[in-house]
Enzyme design. Structure first.
Site, PDB file in Angstrom:
ATOM      1  N   THR A 140       0.821  -1.212   0.000  1.00 44.85           N
ATOM      2  CA  THR A 140       0.000   0.000   0.000  1.00 44.85           C
ATOM      3  C   THR A 140       0.855   1.262   0.000  1.00 44.85           C
ATOM      4  OG1 THR A 140      -1.731  -1.172   1.173  1.00 44.85           O
ATOM      5  CG2 THR A 140      -1.835   1.219   1.202  1.00 44.85           C
TER       6      THR A 140
ATOM      7  N   LYS B 281       7.945   1.937  12.352  1.00 42.12           N
ATOM      8  CA  LYS B 281       8.056   2.366  13.752  1.00 42.12           C
ATOM      9  C   LYS B 281       8.471   1.234  14.669  1.00 42.12           C
ATOM     10  CE  LYS B 281       3.555   1.947  12.436  1.00 42.12           C
ATOM     11  NZ  LYS B 281       2.971   2.393  11.166  1.00 42.12           N
TER      12      LYS B 281
ATOM     13  N   GLU C 175      10.271  10.310   9.083  1.00 45.21           N
ATOM     14  CA  GLU C 175       9.076  11.136   9.269  1.00 45.21           C
ATOM     15  C   GLU C 175       7.805  10.302   9.153  1.00 45.21           C
ATOM     16  OE1 GLU C 175       8.950  14.836   9.818  1.00 45.21           O
ATOM     17  OE2 GLU C 175       7.182  13.822  10.556  1.00 45.21           O
TER      18      GLU C 175
ATOM     19  N   VAL D 161       5.909   8.062  12.325  1.00 47.62           N
ATOM     20  CA  VAL D 161       5.030   8.564  13.384  1.00 47.62           C
ATOM     21  C   VAL D 161       4.014   9.536  12.789  1.00 47.62           C
ATOM     22  CG1 VAL D 161       4.902   9.774  15.591  1.00 47.62           C
ATOM     23  CG2 VAL D 161       6.916   8.386  15.058  1.00 47.62           C
TER      24      VAL D 161
ATOM     25  N   GLY E  12       1.946   9.496  10.328  1.00 53.72           N
ATOM     26  CA  GLY E  12       1.730   9.581   8.878  1.00 53.72           C
ATOM     27  C   GLY E  12       2.150  10.888   8.265  1.00 53.72           C
TER      28      GLY E  12
ATOM     29  N   GLY F 233     -12.165  -1.127   6.836  1.00 52.42           N
ATOM     30  CA  GLY F 233     -10.752  -1.077   6.461  1.00 52.42           C
ATOM     31  C   GLY F 233      -9.892  -0.256   7.401  1.00 52.42           C
TER      32      GLY F 233
ATOM     33  N   GLU G  51      -7.276  -4.006  11.161  1.00 51.74           N
ATOM     34  CA  GLU G  51      -6.872  -5.249  10.515  1.00 51.74           C
ATOM     35  C   GLU G  51      -7.596  -6.435  11.149  1.00 51.74           C
ATOM     36  OE1 GLU G  51      -2.674  -5.615   9.658  1.00 51.74           O
ATOM     37  OE2 GLU G  51      -2.419  -3.492  10.135  1.00 51.74           O
TER      38      GLU G  51
ATOM     39  N   LYS H 204       5.472   4.427  18.576  1.00 51.84           N
ATOM     40  CA  LYS H 204       5.577   5.814  18.104  1.00 51.84           C
ATOM     41  C   LYS H 204       5.999   6.763  19.221  1.00 51.84           C
ATOM     42  CE  LYS H 204       2.151   4.887  14.498  1.00 51.84           C
ATOM     43  NZ  LYS H 204       0.691   4.834  14.238  1.00 51.84           N
TER      44      LYS H 204
ATOM     45  N   GLY I  53      -2.614   5.786   6.131  1.00 51.56           N
ATOM     46  CA  GLY I  53      -3.202   5.889   4.798  1.00 51.56           C
ATOM     47  C   GLY I  53      -2.115   6.005   3.755  1.00 51.56           C
TER      48      GLY I  53
END
Lengths: 447, 447
Positions: free
Chosen positions: B13, B105, B129, B132, B134, B187, B190, B205, B303
């Site tokens: 993804t 992470k 970056e 943590v 996103g 979604g 999980e 994180k 995402g």
């Protein structure tokens, strides 16, 4: 350990805050960054007495000459403010190849087109984290963190004084004049509050952010600026009743035709919008990028310590060498980018709030709604406020989305009606955009 | 224009999101940054079909060898995840002097003590970056923007799945199991939600953030981790009635004795706290620095696009040369810092929420309050919930500030009472610290 000789221009509130941080926190900074900042020169007519005591090794000067002549001094920190002497000193520093760190938003917004190319021509650089939103690292976040994003819009509370006044008006039903006087007494507003309450300071800041965000040169005088002076408590109270808060927002939006809308104005923000709960002297910046969606940063937009925190972060950035490399690499600086095409607010489409003051007689609403309809403006809600038996009636209207030019024309016409007893008050209603993250559905489809 | 050859490890993804950004937005990025990223290798067993089409020039490989052997490839982007093969590949890349960009992470939190010194030993660097929050540029903000601040505390919502579930429980009065099942269907969670709902992901994180913030080495297994599994709807409903929202916070605090408290747990957050209105899959990080005061950053914590946005910002950072210089200069990396002293939560002092389930008979409250009193816990409020005529009574208690060890001992004792019908549910109540900006009154005094 690397010693970094610097010169400080101005030693007022922020300047002495920087001196304090560089001296009291010297060991902490050295341990964390491997850098030791040495204030070699202070250019100031008057100086904070504590700063004078703390800086045992500094030369106190009244001209740039000794600073320019000292080849060891690679960084000049400009904290004088204003656009005359500060500009002169900044240009001299950059011309001599020295890096410039500044908190001077007015200078950057109005003379960035001159300063940035100058910095490039001497292989120098400008650090200006402190120029926007004080201690909030928004320059860094926008320029570096969101570098891969096409920014669609920025909505920001960038003036703590205006926000403090609006918060007091909203929270305690104080009229503008009273809230301003109290802000002045509390030290949140200056004796002459023009720059803050008239939106000029916020416009300086959104000009800087928009330049970085959109990678285009911003002509400061094309920004539409409306302040909060003259805002009536009626608007605050009515907005609350409708589920909104009035905030002075600085807005930068990319239109669908790629032109920009840049403006500062009070407007209605829905209560559940994160910006609605930014109170008192705080700042907040909502940014919308095509990949990240909505990112918000919040914190103190002014004050000695928060601003000094930003200045020192720029000093570290310059001393490590980041700032120069970024200046050489990124193509987002005035002089490297094309001029922005800025749209007139007449072409903007938004919802509106109106408060009419009309005679309490039959047929008035029919006249008003006919005028609005003839300008393609349809109503979303109408509220007639209870009033004393005599005098004009307050009618509060919210509209569906309409062109601002149409709204202005309709208001002009309404204000010319014989039944209208005072100029109609109107404000924009701001809806944050849908995030519109580029979800790449085609890429993500299961095959 | 500089061409930057890179290798991509993993093309799921996030990996395909990075490919998409680097190909679809190539012109935009080149124009903005002067850089053109060229994906030379993709190490992946399975790849997104669109990515395979987009990367006409890439070699698809299943081992690190060709990547390590190619001297042109200076940056390796690790998006495999997990701590086995990903760790092996990352170590190989760093050993070969290649810069590592990663969103992993778990790997950084558990093996940072190995990876960071390795990066230093080969004059390389690590960009993280994306590891943590996103798309929220919090690493940048904390590490660079607040570099001059002694960080006092961080309170953060760092797991979007847990926050989504809590938001659904709070907004729609759904029990945990239903909210989880719906999050899985949508979604957001999980099939095996362990890492998210049990707080492990958030702990990874906060370990990374705390390391940067405090400049100390964080032993991951010293973090106290309590998830939201088993959280009852009663707690959500009672909290709302008391003016609070339940959030799973990741907390890092510097105690007055300079030790650190590091923990993840659900807790009560007052409704007017900015973190209380962070809903759904969003993340937010409240940071308190001695100079800036409260700074908050908010946005999408996961995402495809938001995470890719962070990865690409790291690619620019590394390619420009910032990351290497920062690695050489700043002394905040594991291996350059001393081990953190972490306090047991028993020594923490906070307010508490308790829900007792006791027999509805005279004298019960006397027994309970005697036990609490004997452990130096005083009550702030007591609420006995109306219940059916038979069965145990729910008694909701909030306390004044008390030691957590005392609270645990008291709860143990209460749960052993014959009148107690079920284990007492208890949660911490989090009060954000006063900002405590170092105002430098002595410096600012008019003389």
């Amino acid at each position: 350990m690397q010693t970094v000789p610097i010169a400080l221009l101005g030693c007022g509130t922020v300047g002495s805050g920087v001196v304090r941080m560089l001296t009291e926190d010297a060991e902490f900074l050295a341990q964390r960054t491997g850098l030791r900042f040495d204030v070699r020169y202070v250019l100031a007519l008057q100086a904070n007495p504590k700063a004078r005591v703390a800086l045992t090794g500094a030369k106190w000067v009244t001209s740039m000459d000794p600073i320019l002549a000292d080849k060891d001094v690679g960084i000049v920190v400009e904290l004088i403010g204003g656009t005359t002497f500060a500009l002169e000193c900044s240009k001299a520093a950059l011309s001599a190849g020295k890096a410039l760190v500044t908190a001077n938003k007015a200078m950057l917004a109005r003379h960035g087109g001159e300063l940035f190319p100058l910095a490039h021509s001497t292989d120098s650089c400008i650090g200006f984290e402190a120029a926007v939103a004080g201690g909030v690292p928004v320059i860094l976040g926008l320029r570096d963190g969101l570098v891969a994003n096409r920014i669609r819009a920025i909505y920001a509370i960038l003036n703590g004084t205006a926000n403090y006044i609006l918060t007091e008006m909203t929270g305690a039903n104080k009229p503008y004049e009273q809230a301003l006087a109290e802000a002045q007494a509390a030290g949140y507003a200056e004796a002459d509050p023009t720059y803050d309450v008239d939106g000029i300071d916020a416009a300086h800041k959104i000009a800087i952010l928009a330049g970085l965000a959109f990678g285009e040169d911003i002509a400061f005088d094309r920004i539409r600026i409306e302040g909060i002076r003259g805002l009536q408590l009626d608007e605050i109270v009515n907005a609350r009743q409708l589920g909104y808060v009035i905030k002075m927002l600085a807005v930068a939006e990319r239109m669908s035709d790629r032109r920009l809308s840049l403006r500062v104005h009070p407007c209605l923000v829905a209560k559940d919008n994160p910006l609605a709960s930014v109170d008192g002297p705080f700042n907040a910046i909502s940014m919308f990028g095509h990949a990240v969606g909505h990112v918000l940063m919040y914190g103190r937009g002014a004050g000695q310590s928060p601003t000094a925190s930003a200045v020192v972060s720029d000093l570290v950035d310059v001393a490590i060498g980041h700032a120069r490399r970024r200046f050489q690499s990124l193509k987002i600086w005035p002089g490297k980018t094309r001029p922005a095409q800025i749209v007139s607010t007449d072409n903007l489409v938004s919802r509106f709030y109106l408060r009419l003051q009309v005679a309490d007689q039959p047929g008035v609403m029919a006249q008003v709604t006919r005028i609005l309809g003839s300008h393609q403006i349809s109503l979303s809600s109408v509220l007639q406020k209870e009033v004393p038996l005599t005098g004009p009636v307050n009618v509060v209207i919210t509209t569906h989305r309409a062109r601002e030019g149409d709204l202005r024309a309709a208001v002009d016409e309404i204000d010319r009606l014989p039944v209208t007893k005072a100029a109609t008050a109107w404000l924009r209603v701001i809806d944050l955009p849908a995030e519109g993250i580029d979800a790449g559905d085609e890429w993500n489809r299961k095959e």
